[in-house]
Design a protein around this motif. Sequence first.
Motif, short mmCIF file in Angstrom:
data_model
loop_
_atom_site.label_atom_id
_atom_site.label_comp_id
_atom_site.label_asym_id
_atom_site.label_seq_id
_atom_site.Cartn_x
_atom_site.Cartn_y
_atom_site.Cartn_z
N ASP A 46 0.78 -0.87 0.16
CA ASP A 46 -0.02 0.11 -0.26
C ASP A 46 1.01 1.03 -0.27
O ASP A 46 1.06 2.35 -0.88
CB ASP A 46 -1.17 -0.13 1.14
CG ASP A 46 -1.75 1.00 0.60
OD1 ASP A 46 -2.76 0.82 0.05
OD2 ASP A 46 -1.70 1.95 1.95
N HIS A 47 1.70 1.36 0.83
CA HIS A 47 2.59 2.20 0.89
C HIS A 47 3.94 1.92 1.38
O HIS A 47 3.94 1.06 2.41
CB HIS A 47 1.86 3.63 1.70
CG HIS A 47 1.43 3.37 3.05
ND1 HIS A 47 0.31 3.31 3.20
CD2 HIS A 47 2.15 3.52 4.42
CE1 HIS A 47 -0.33 2.84 4.71
NE2 HIS A 47 1.07 3.08 5.24
N MET A 187 -4.58 17.70 18.30
CA MET A 187 -5.13 17.02 18.16
C MET A 187 -6.83 17.46 17.55
O MET A 187 -7.85 17.10 16.94
CB MET A 187 -5.47 16.26 19.39
CG MET A 187 -3.92 15.00 19.94
SD MET A 187 -4.17 14.01 18.31
CE MET A 187 -5.93 13.28 18.39
N GLU A 188 -6.83 18.73 18.43
CA GLU A 188 -8.16 19.69 17.74
C GLU A 188 -8.53 19.53 16.30
O GLU A 188 -9.85 18.96 15.61
CB GLU A 188 -8.39 20.62 18.41
CG GLU A 188 -8.77 21.60 19.16
CD GLU A 188 -10.13 20.98 19.95
OE1 GLU A 188 -10.71 21.27 18.95
OE2 GLU A 188 -9.87 19.99 20.96
N LYS A 189 -7.61 19.75 15.52
CA LYS A 189 -8.12 19.82 14.04
C LYS A 189 -8.17 18.31 13.90
O LYS A 189 -8.96 17.85 12.03
CB LYS A 189 -7.22 20.83 13.31
CG LYS A 189 -7.30 20.91 12.28
CD LYS A 189 -6.65 22.02 11.90
CE LYS A 189 -7.41 22.83 10.02
NZ LYS A 189 -5.80 22.28 9.55
N HIS A 190 -7.44 17.14 14.00
CA HIS A 190 -6.85 16.24 12.98
C HIS A 190 -7.85 14.71 14.36
O HIS A 190 -8.31 15.64 15.29
CB HIS A 190 -5.62 16.07 13.23
CG HIS A 190 -5.34 16.31 11.97
ND1 HIS A 190 -4.69 16.16 11.09
CD2 HIS A 190 -4.24 17.82 11.80
CE1 HIS A 190 -4.12 17.19 10.13
NE2 HIS A 190 -4.18 17.93 10.71
N GLY A 191 -8.15 13.98 13.52
CA GLY A 191 -9.30 12.47 14.01
C GLY A 191 -7.75 12.49 14.73
O GLY A 191 -7.00 12.26 14.85
N PHE A 192 -8.47 10.65 14.66
CA PHE A 192 -7.57 10.09 15.04
C PHE A 192 -7.16 8.67 14.35
O PHE A 192 -9.06 7.96 13.97
CB PHE A 192 -7.47 9.51 16.63
CG PHE A 192 -9.15 9.80 16.97
CD1 PHE A 192 -9.72 7.72 16.99
CD2 PHE A 192 -9.76 10.05 17.53
CE1 PHE A 192 -11.11 7.40 16.86
CE2 PHE A 192 -11.05 9.66 18.16
CZ PHE A 192 -11.60 8.60 17.52
N LYS A 193 -6.41 7.33 14.14
CA LYS A 193 -6.80 6.79 13.09
C LYS A 193 -7.11 5.00 14.51
O LYS A 193 -7.20 5.61 16.14
CB LYS A 193 -5.33 5.78 13.22
CG LYS A 193 -4.30 7.24 12.21
CD LYS A 193 -4.50 6.47 11.15
CE LYS A 193 -4.37 7.58 10.33
NZ LYS A 193 -4.58 7.89 8.79
N ILE A 194 -8.21 4.56 14.63
CA ILE A 194 -8.41 3.35 15.10
C ILE A 194 -7.48 2.15 15.15
O ILE A 194 -7.01 2.26 13.59
CB ILE A 194 -10.35 3.27 14.70
CG1 ILE A 194 -10.38 2.60 13.38
CG2 ILE A 194 -11.25 3.61 14.75
CD1 ILE A 194 -11.70 2.52 12.55
N SER A 195 -7.72 1.72 16.44
CA SER A 195 -6.84 0.39 16.12
C SER A 195 -6.93 -0.30 17.12
O SER A 195 -8.21 -0.70 18.18
CB SER A 195 -6.01 1.41 16.93
OG SER A 195 -5.57 1.69 18.09
N PRO A 196 -6.92 -1.95 16.40
CA PRO A 196 -7.30 -2.94 17.76
C PRO A 196 -7.58 -2.89 18.54
O PRO A 196 -6.98 -1.95 19.69
CB PRO A 196 -6.14 -4.10 17.14
CG PRO A 196 -5.86 -3.58 16.05
CD PRO A 196 -5.49 -2.47 15.78
N SER A 197 -8.51 -2.82 19.63
CA SER A 197 -8.59 -3.06 20.80
C SER A 197 -7.83 -3.38 22.02
O SER A 197 -7.51 -2.59 23.16
CB SER A 197 -9.68 -3.40 21.54
OG SER A 197 -10.52 -5.13 21.26
N SER A 200 -6.43 0.13 23.62
CA SER A 200 -6.27 0.76 24.34
C SER A 200 -7.33 -0.30 26.16
O SER A 200 -7.30 0.63 26.34
CB SER A 200 -8.35 0.76 23.86
OG SER A 200 -8.59 -0.21 23.89
N GLU A 204 -5.75 0.86 29.42
CA GLU A 204 -7.03 1.34 30.26
C GLU A 204 -5.93 1.23 31.91
O GLU A 204 -5.97 1.37 33.00
CB GLU A 204 -7.99 0.24 30.44
CG GLU A 204 -8.98 1.52 29.67
CD GLU A 204 -10.36 0.69 28.97
OE1 GLU A 204 -11.29 1.30 28.10
OE2 GLU A 204 -10.12 -0.70 29.70
#
Lengths: 208, 443
Positions: A46-47, A187-197, A200, A204
């Motif tokens: 992909d890249h 971070m305000e301007k940008h979103g985030f990437k989702i990653s496997p749980s 997270s 925690e």
Amino acid sequence: MATIRIPEQKVILCGEYGVGKSSLFRRFTNNTFVTATDRKSTLGLDHYEKTYHVCDRDVKLQLWDTGGMERVASITSSYYKFAEAAILVFSLDNSSSFNALSQHLLDIVTYAESAKIFLCGNKSDLVSDLPQVTDSEIETFCEQCHNLISGIYKTSCKTTSGLDDMFTDIAFQLVHSNRSRLELQSMEKHGFKISPSEDSQDEESCLC
Amino acid sequence: MDEEYDAIVLGTGLKECILSGMLSVSGKKVLHVDRNKYYGGESASICPLEDLFTKFNAPNPDETYGRGRDWNVDLIPKFLMANGSLVKLLIHTGVTRYLEFKSVEGSYVYKGGKISKVPVDQKEALASDLMGMFEKRRFRNFLIYVQDFQDQDPRTWKDFDPNIANMQGLYDKFGLDRNTQDFTGHALALYRDDDYLNRPAIETINRIKLYSDSLARYGKSPYLYPMYGLGELPQGFARLSAIYGGTYMLDKAIDEIVFGEGGRVIGVRSGDEVAKCKQVFCDPSYVPDRVRKKGKVVRCICLMDHPIPNTKDALSTQIIIPQKQVNRNSDIYVSLVSHTHQVAAKGWFVAMVSTTVETENPEAEIKPGLDLLGPIRQKFVSVSDYYEPTDDGINSQLFISQSYDATSHFETTCQDVLDIFKRGTGEEFDFSKIKHELGDEEQ
């Protein structure tokens, strides 16, 4: 373990089908060259990211190839999103690939507004005494686009001539122009990437 | 085009793009065609804003709307559940690398003409203005039960077999009143109607768990929304397909799907060209004679220069109006996204109100939703038919997806896709088949 995050700079390849975008990508990725169009050699790829050290800073160039979408369809607009730089590629032995640049330039300016644009004349090994695209034509083109072009390079994926210089210079220019922006990027301007749980959950457990 | 493929996919809507990506990744030779010049079909985000106005025959927007290019307006509003199937598909296929997301800030439910935050944990349940004091305690006990519930551990079932007993039974066990049942079933379990009450309680328990697990992922609400709009999703899967060898053709009219012996599909014709294939996957618009109308969905796009009142100025929100609250048989969904998602010019908001059509006057049906929004600068109403295929495609090898329903999230979308994939390939999608090539991860 804490690691220092090196900023990634998305760099996209643009230009007509057959000018050597995938060859550039292949050289960048695993430093190989094939003469025939061979989708298999980049299938699923992909890249690719490479770290450059310029001006006492590390910068990671993340090069993206089109996946051949431009052959009969058009490239998705999302290909351009978040790009910091675009390499506009044409073939030095093919004047029509040069004449088509303005359309590709328009796409870049439309979909990747903040990207710096670099011009790359590829297949320099094939240029005979009578070049299909002359230096003065290239200069005229750059003047016509109101200095949108941040750099001009001539490369050959076959001989590797000019390739390292091009990517190093792009890295250099990105570090310079983005220095302030990278640091301000919130971070305000940008979103985030989702990653496997799992990730997270890790976070925690750290909080406990 | 005159070549032979394993599969030809018609239409570049989200479902078709996911399928195309999954097929390419599985090693199939795929041709993916769309009659439109752009990717996404019905799931595209319209950009620039002028195109949206033209689409609905409205005069061009004035300069207060800012730059047209800054807008990406979805035609079908949906959010991703942070722990839902689409997110799993995105992660397993690596398509997540093309996208950035923001968490939706607020999740609200409508009761008696007002909106309240959807309470999801014990603390919120006790603070909620949706219930009286005694009801709050009963609801809290219910939430604790669901939280502690383990599929595999009957001890956590507390003398209640959720595989046999229905959801009404579980509500009754905790003595929850009608109102509480309403927002639990519709705003937490996200059911569109009340059929679930008579089905095994386990379904609803799992849905409430999906909601709370999703909420636990990123905070504020269980919903995610991609930067630059939902149109980024089909494009991401299209790129996945292309990266794995899929061929793309846009702006190509499809004149005929060609069938051979026994009614099996053998190819697709466009003008004089015929592309041969073993299977065809498409959306209902390519095969009007092989789908039936199941219902209608009404959707209203509202452009506003302010957030929704009483949502603490949230830049993104979902509000669910449970059917019973407004004497209907299906819920009304309200969603709001804004400039913070790069889908509108600075200071602008895009709200969507949608529901399943029940009367001859669909526009009147969404009024309770519109009334919550405050002043609306521009409104675009559309009513679209909802189609489903007349057969499962096993004999013809022509697999047709269902139209996008009125649900506010992608769970039914993914269910349909995984089901089609299974019918088409005879196997469940193997997530492990996707190679994590160099470049994906570091090192």
